[in-house]
Design an enzyme around this catalytic site. Structure first.
Site, mmCIF file in Angstrom:
data_model
loop_
_atom_site.group_PDB
_atom_site.id
_atom_site.type_symbol
_atom_site.label_atom_id
_atom_site.label_comp_id
_atom_site.label_asym_id
_atom_site.label_seq_id
_atom_site.Cartn_x
_atom_site.Cartn_y
_atom_site.Cartn_z
ATOM 1 N N ASP A 447 0.863 -1.181 0.000
ATOM 2 C CA ASP A 447 0.000 0.000 0.000
ATOM 3 C C ASP A 447 0.903 1.236 0.000
ATOM 4 O O ASP A 447 1.621 1.487 0.973
ATOM 5 C CB ASP A 447 -0.901 -0.031 1.237
ATOM 6 C CG ASP A 447 -1.951 1.067 1.234
ATOM 7 O OD1 ASP A 447 -1.766 2.075 0.519
ATOM 8 O OD2 ASP A 447 -2.958 0.923 1.962
ATOM 9 N N HIS A 448 0.837 2.005 -1.079
ATOM 10 C CA HIS A 448 1.751 3.147 -1.214
ATOM 11 C C HIS A 448 1.419 4.264 -0.220
ATOM 12 O O HIS A 448 2.200 5.216 -0.076
ATOM 13 C CB HIS A 448 1.697 3.703 -2.644
ATOM 14 C CG HIS A 448 3.040 4.044 -3.194
ATOM 15 N ND1 HIS A 448 3.977 4.770 -2.477
ATOM 16 C CD2 HIS A 448 3.638 3.756 -4.380
ATOM 17 C CE1 HIS A 448 5.065 4.921 -3.197
ATOM 18 N NE2 HIS A 448 4.892 4.317 -4.359
#
Length: 477
Positions: A447-448
């Site tokens: 998850d950026h």
């Protein structure tokens, strides 16, 4: 005189709203004890045997095997307090409902209290300690309601969708729809009728087939009133109807839950993937040495998945950003204190992700034993809801399918997943010379929002270093 108690499908937890009947464990006329399992159901999470809180004679069952029932729908009725042999079938008691009836009980459903004592096996929504059942007076359905005007608020507007024709101005209620008969659900689905907008004419607002029939007639009358100048609005529906009918497979049970979770992951999580090839020759040699040291008869053997799981927990200790979740409402990243490691397991019922609790406190041998135990439970469909939820990081070994690489979809609401391809001999430059080595591809989807590429790359590089040189892992143990 026997008292007929109705047992409804209880809330099985984790927000589940429905379950499919897999197998009945009792027949009509059987004598059941308190807390005896009476039906096996399949939820979106697992297979569950549902115990009945009443003891007595089964007088009716609701739903055939394969029927999907909402939480709160009747499962069966039990005659309590009758001498043995007095009640043997639904027809032998005037108070027992038929299988097609929506409500034949005089008790408050789900009370879990009877004259012979309370249930000791508590599921969410029913169990011990409930007050005595209160008798309700059921108002008879007036004959004129069967032919009354459909529950439409005002004249429908031309082009109004079918779902909005039915009680269009009434708020849509939450919770399970008061429908018992699968036939009624199928009829509504085939005619695009929104059951949540129907006012049921049955006891306690139960939706009957007559209610759906009236709604269908109302829609047909509305369609006839639509001007013929709007053929384009109906063109897509006509095209769908004209299309050849293919096989339709319902998205329900485990498959439906997986579809919902994956769709939510792709919708909410801005994910990115990085990958690297690693020389796993030394890791395989260490595994062989560990198993040889315990003797040929020692069980269980240390698996590659157990070693990778232990490497993951060590990597998460160095990069805690990836052992996290995102609270979208509060706009906060929540870093989790412990590692509950999920691992993907393919079963006949579909893909499930059992969770190894407190994996960061376990040794490689302990993690391997727990993975083996949970895998066996997954294959037999006996995983509990607690064993399928609460994961903080997932390990996905898709190499067992004979593939080299993949871009995993994050198991929402987690923040990352490590994918592992097959380990196979490949040409590799080792110590300056070309050699045949055991090579594996590792991929990390993250998850950026919780971290940038530097953190994700550092995590993956550490995992690859431990695979190539297991001594790196020993320094952190």
């Amino acid at each position: 005189m026997a008292q007929v108690l109705e047992f409804k499908l209880p809330d099985l937890g984790e927000g589940l709203t429905e379950a499919e009947i897999v197998r009945w464990l009792v027949e009509v006329g059987d004598v059941v004890a308190i807390d005896q399992p009476v039906v096996e159901v399949e939820t979106a999470k697992a297979m569950v045997e549902v115990p009945c809180p009443h003891g007595g004679v089964v007088t009716a069952r609701f739903g055939d095997e394969g029927t999907e029932l909402p939480v709160g729908a009747p499962l069966l009725t039990v005659a309590v307090g009758a001498p043995e042999g007095e009640v043997s079938s639904p027809s032998s008691s005037s108070t027992a409902p038929s299988a097609s009836s929506s409500s034949g009980s005089d008790t408050d459903p789900g009370s879990g209290t009877e004259s012979s004592g309370g249930s000791g096996n508590v599921l969410v929504g029913y169990g011990t300690g409930a007050p005595a059942a209160r008798r309700r007076r059921i108002r008879p359905v007036r004959p004129d309601r069967m032919v009354a005007d459909p529950p439409v608020s005002g004249a429908p507007v031309a082009g109004t969708p079918v779902a909005e024709v039915l009680v269009a101005e009434a708020p849509v209620p939450e919770g399970p729809v008061p429908v018992v008969s699968p036939l009624v659900r199928r009829l509504a689905r085939q005619n695009d009728i929104d059951l949540r907008r129907l006012a049921g004419s049955g006891p306690h607002g139960l939706i009957l087939r007559a209610d759906v029939d009236r709604a269908i007639r109302a829609v047909e009358e509305t369609t006839m009133a639509v001007p013929a100048a709007q053929p384009q609005a109906q063109a897509p529906a006509a095209a769908v109807a004209a299309a050849p009918n293919g096989e339709r497979i319902p998205l329900r049970g485990v498959r439906g839950a997986v579809a919902d979770k994956l769709s939510r992951s792709r919708t909410e999580i801005p994910d990115a993937t990085c990958w690297v090839d690693a020389d796993a020759t030394e890791l395989m040699a260490v595994r062989a040495a560990m198993n040889a040291a315990t003797g040929p008869s020692a069980e269980p053997k240390v698996s590659v998945l157990a070693l990778l799981a232990r490497i993951c927990t060590a990597a998460l200790a160095r990069f805690p950003e990836l052992n996290a979740t995102v609270d979208t409402e509060a706009r906060e990243i929540v870093r989790l204190p412990g590692v509950h490691l999920g691992f993907a397991a393919q079963t006949e019922r579909g893909l499930v992700v059992p969770v190894v609790r407190d994996a960061h406190t376990r040794s490689t041998e302990s993690v391997g034993a727990e993975i083996a135990r949970l895998t066996e439970l997954a294959r037999t469909g006996k995983l509990s809801l607690a064993q399928l939820t609460g994961g903080t990081f997932t390990l996905n070994n898709y190499g067992v399918f004979g593939v080299d690489g993949s871009t995993p979809i994050i198991n929402h609401p987690e923040a990352a997943m490590l994918g592992v391809g097959r380990i196979m001999p490949k040409p590799w430059v080792h110590q300056g010379e070309l050699a045949v080595r055991q090579v594996v591809q590792l991929s990390l989807t993250f998850d950026h929002r919780v971290c940038d590429g530097g953190t994700a790359g550092g995590f993956l590089r550490y995992v690859a270093d431990c695979v190539e040189q297991p001594a790196v892992l020993l320094r952190t143990l």
